[in-house]
Write a protein that holds these residues in place. Sequence first.
Motif, PDB file in Angstrom:
ATOM      1  N   GLN A  81       1.342   9.131  -5.802  1.00 12.44           N
ATOM      2  CA  GLN A  81       1.722  10.509  -5.514  1.00 12.44           C
ATOM      3  C   GLN A  81       2.705  11.031  -6.559  1.00 12.44           C
ATOM      4  OE1 GLN A  81       0.293  12.294  -3.129  1.00 12.44           O
ATOM      5  NE2 GLN A  81       1.390  14.089  -3.879  1.00 12.44           N
ATOM      6  N   ARG A 137       0.830  -1.206   0.000  1.00 13.97           N
ATOM      7  CA  ARG A 137       0.000   0.000   0.000  1.00 13.97           C
ATOM      8  C   ARG A 137       0.864   1.256   0.000  1.00 13.97           C
ATOM      9  NH1 ARG A 137      -4.390   1.714   4.683  1.00 13.97           N
ATOM     10  NH2 ARG A 137      -5.023   3.690   3.725  1.00 13.97           N
ATOM     11  N   GLU A 138       1.938   1.239   0.807  1.00 16.52           N
ATOM     12  CA  GLU A 138       2.830   2.396   0.824  1.00 16.52           C
ATOM     13  C   GLU A 138       3.481   2.610  -0.540  1.00 16.52           C
ATOM     14  OE1 GLU A 138       5.606   1.761   3.929  1.00 16.52           O
ATOM     15  OE2 GLU A 138       4.159   2.105   5.559  1.00 16.52           O
ATOM     16  N   THR A 168       0.910   3.972  -2.866  1.00 17.88           N
ATOM     17  CA  THR A 168       0.638   5.375  -2.536  1.00 17.88           C
ATOM     18  C   THR A 168       1.747   6.275  -3.054  1.00 17.88           C
ATOM     19  OG1 THR A 168      -0.568   4.683  -0.549  1.00 17.88           O
ATOM     20  CG2 THR A 168       0.177   6.960  -0.649  1.00 17.88           C
TER      21      THR A 168
END
Length: 217
Positions: free
Chosen positions: A126, A118-119, A122
């Motif tokens: 971004q 997930r990081e 993300t």
Amino acid sequence: MTSSVKDRVFAAAEQISAERRPTVSTVRAAAGVSNADATRYLKEWSEEKLAAGGQVAATPPALLEQATRLAAACWAEASTQAADRHTAVEAAWAQERKDKDLEIAELVADLDKAAAERETATADFQARVTALESKAQALERQLAARGAELEDSRAAERAAVGAAAEAENKLASAEARSATLEKVHNALLQRVAPETKAPVPKKNKSFSPYFTEADAD
């Protein structure tokens, strides 16, 4: 009659007790009496037998020893079985706990992996958003520059149109002035020509500051 019923009940009870413990139903059937008589006299027979028997004889020591050994053996066997069962239950519980700990560890690992993914997702998202914002800003700057260029072009076009209109006005004014000067020139020619001389045909010439008499001939 009462003694006869009692005797029959007692006799039936004695006969039945030789094989098994007499009951109201067995005595009643054997003696051929009513249920009430069988109950009443069987109770009397039991009380008489108990009174006649006196105290129960003491248990022989050998029998007590055997009973004690049997009880000890039973207790030892029960203790062994209980210990074995306890060991089995404890082993099963330990294995179950081990399995649960392993399952929890796997779940924690899966959660950590999902969190890392997930990081990463993300961060990628971004980065893409930042890149798109940069492109959008660059496009906005380009559009602003194109808009300024377009405005300059329109201003230049308006200036050119104004200059063309002004030049056209000047040209029209010059043509009108030229026509006026030509009329004046023709009028002067008519005035300076000799009266005897035939009229000189008009020449369609524009007025020139270098006009001479030779031109008049």
